[in-house]
Design an enzyme around this catalytic site. Sequence first.
Site, PDB file in Angstrom:
ATOM      1  N   GLU A 129      56.617  20.733 -34.320  1.00  0.00           N
ATOM      2  CA  GLU A 129      55.806  19.891 -35.259  1.00  0.00           C
ATOM      3  C   GLU A 129      54.193  20.259 -34.614  1.00  0.00           C
ATOM      4  OE1 GLU A 129      58.531  18.770 -34.179  1.00  0.00           O
ATOM      5  OE2 GLU A 129      59.489  18.215 -36.180  1.00  0.00           O
ATOM      6  N   HIS A 199      63.876   7.621 -39.049  1.00  0.00           N
ATOM      7  CA  HIS A 199      64.144   7.917 -40.342  1.00  0.00           C
ATOM      8  C   HIS A 199      63.382   6.823 -41.305  1.00  0.00           C
ATOM      9  CE1 HIS A 199      66.975  10.437 -38.518  1.00  0.00           C
ATOM     10  NE2 HIS A 199      66.656  11.327 -39.435  1.00  0.00           N
TER      11      HIS A 199
END
Lengths: 395, 449
Positions: A129, A199
Amino acid sequence: MAAAARFFVRGAQHSKLSLSGVGTGPGTHSSFAATVLKLSPSSNSRTKTQRRHAAHFAFQPDPEPTQYGPTQKMNLFQSVTSALDNTLANDPTAVIFGEDVAFGGVFRCTVGLRDKYGKDRVFNTPLCEQGIVGFGIGAAVAGATAIAEIQFADYIYPAFDQIVNEAAKYRYRSGNLFDCGNLTIRAPWGCVGHGSLYHSQSPEAFFAHCPGIKVVIPRSPVQAKGLLLACVADPNPCIFFEPKILYRAAVEQVPVEPYTIPLSQAEVLQEGSDVTLVAWGTQIHVMREVANMAQEKLGVSCELIDLQTILPWDEETVVKSVVKTGRLLISHEAPITGGFAAEISSTVQEQCFLNLEAPISRVCGYDTPFPHIFEPFYIPDKWKCFEAIKKMINY
Amino acid sequence: MAAVRSMNTMYGVCFHAARQTTGLKASRLLQHIQQRAFRVAAVRRQHLDDSTLEKPQFPGASAEFVDELEFIQPNVISGIPVYRVMDRQGNIINPSQDPQLSKETVLNFYQKMTMLNTMDRILYESQRQGRISFYMTNYGEEGTHIGSAAALDPSDMVFGQYREAGVLMYRGFPLEMFMAQCYANADDLGKGRQMPVHYGSKDLNFVTISSPLATQIPQAAGAAYAIKRENMNRAVICYFGEGAASEGDAHAGFNFSATLECPLIFFCRNNGYAISTPTNEQYRGDGIAARGPGYGMLSIRVDGNDVFAVYNATKEARRRAVAENQPFLIEAMTYRIGHHSTSDDSSAYRSVDEVNYWDKQDHPISRLRHYMTTRSWWSEDDERSWRKESRKMVMEAFEGAERRLKPNPELMFTDVYQEMTPNLNKQKESMWRHLQQYKEHYPLDLYDK
């Protein structure tokens, strides 16, 4: 960092096919919900223990926008694809990249774009990322329109340094010699029924404390496309959070041609006179229901505001509403302490002190990590918001 | 047998998937089956050829099997060799490697290196006297800057760390601008917002320096990717120290640039220290150059005190990076002669003898001077007059910068976003109202009106 998620989502690729014919209507299981069912080897014999709590919101499509030409029925992931498609078609420098975007993305947001625009414009990156955001900044500095995807908002933190110390400060620190205003970072966001700790997160408040970036969250397919195109066109680095529970659940008529919805502008969705409700993303749909409940059960008239842009936020619209109603309820999925409701609350208190008739109320997630099996008790659902209105009215 | 079973499994999955997809949109079903069909065909192809049966078929690497247990040993005793062109006395060692630069070019190298050195001395002293808040010298690393900068095209984009002022010097950044940045005066292109030595120049394609280490590395990869798509015969160079190479962003940038095929030169200044941390506490492999092949990157190690070795390596890396769209890694071995910064006293962690060796016996400036003297391109007189002249130029710029006012305080609020937001506008007005009331408590007379 995102390795666990990838395993999780890889599984979804197979199970999604078996269930995608089922879950398109409002309030039904998302593909993500299907994953968990599928991963349980004996799910059929144990559906009772695995059964999901009913959806905590009901999506209400907006009236069809007519001012932007022909429309098409789209869910939220399709409206994102449509925005990306428009961008790639109109801007030859635009590139889209991230983990697994080439085959269409784990949430199908980039389906077909690589075939249509070429592999040098829609491509996978290594699984990293900080690299994705750093790479996007560099491309933007060199003049390209860079649209980076972070697979889940939960995995944006490895890129926090690149976002906060680099992207947000590029223009300022260079005296406007260099900037990365052509950078947009998209990321799936918010709870999904069973996403647990990594999530489900809503990290907007972490970024709200960072001058130099814009943070935008849509509530519907029409908003998603217009706001995403506005982020791409905006000359500042933007983070665009897509409520993933709406990817398939929210369906409405969306213009096919490009259009933008202005940033830093809240939208009054429903006028009212007794209390102002402020939220963003999925929570707008919760609040819409709450407003109806308040009207029916308490005879209370609610003014509902979708903030849309978290940073820089539309102080004026919110303050104007509270001056009129005298009461304010802010609700978000993220934990309450240090959440963005605190910023809104203290600003409104400062601006509307003489108009406030009750303490400002914040109905938010608890100050815990986002839990798995306890999600129905964690989220600031309509009953929690309804109770807050009741208390405020009787204050 | 195993092969047959795996094929069956593949078909099984395919069949299973097809059965599950009833009711899907036809297009997606087709796409799905095509993907599957492709994978099955690939399996078949692999098993049709008998000679490949004994070869590993793993998608993650291309290699043979071995039947002896053996760990791969890192080679740190006899590492990647250090490429050099001239010895410590300035003699060309292998004539085939002599870049044959003209007298003017070499004199320019020398003058830029010594000018940087002169500026360093004056600004270092000025910090000691409290005239600027901070400074970082380039002592001992002048050769890496000038040698690499000279091998680039002026349109190539530079991403740096903070100890690469010589690259700007080579590209013609005026002394006045260096000083304006360090003094954060009204002439500073950066509007006085960053600490000293955080230079940047749009005209010279030198991206503004920032303090967080290694963040520029993946950014350089992104810029190189964008430049590749423009197809304008440009490259990107990205400088960083060996300490910064330990950051996660270095890993990100190396890997991204290799997989995304970016025309990029990674230039590592390995000067032996990251502030007080010696390299044996920084890494245990063979320096930074040895990591390059692990990323699939062509790599070389050069003598950073040999401006011609640096020049040659950068020149060739640049040529191939642009022609082949792939990244190159150059590790320039050198020594940080000065303190890390003006906030550091390096005698607390290393010996004066060690520093003296590099300053007196193996310095990039003196080595180039030997080279020029041998060719009678430079004399004692030249040296004396150049020293005097360069010192005068630096002092003039220095005094000019010191006299100049600071930028208008209003510039604190601009460029946060491209536009001035209502919120920031309010805060700006609030500051001015406050200053009006309490002006005697603020240094307003030092700032532009």
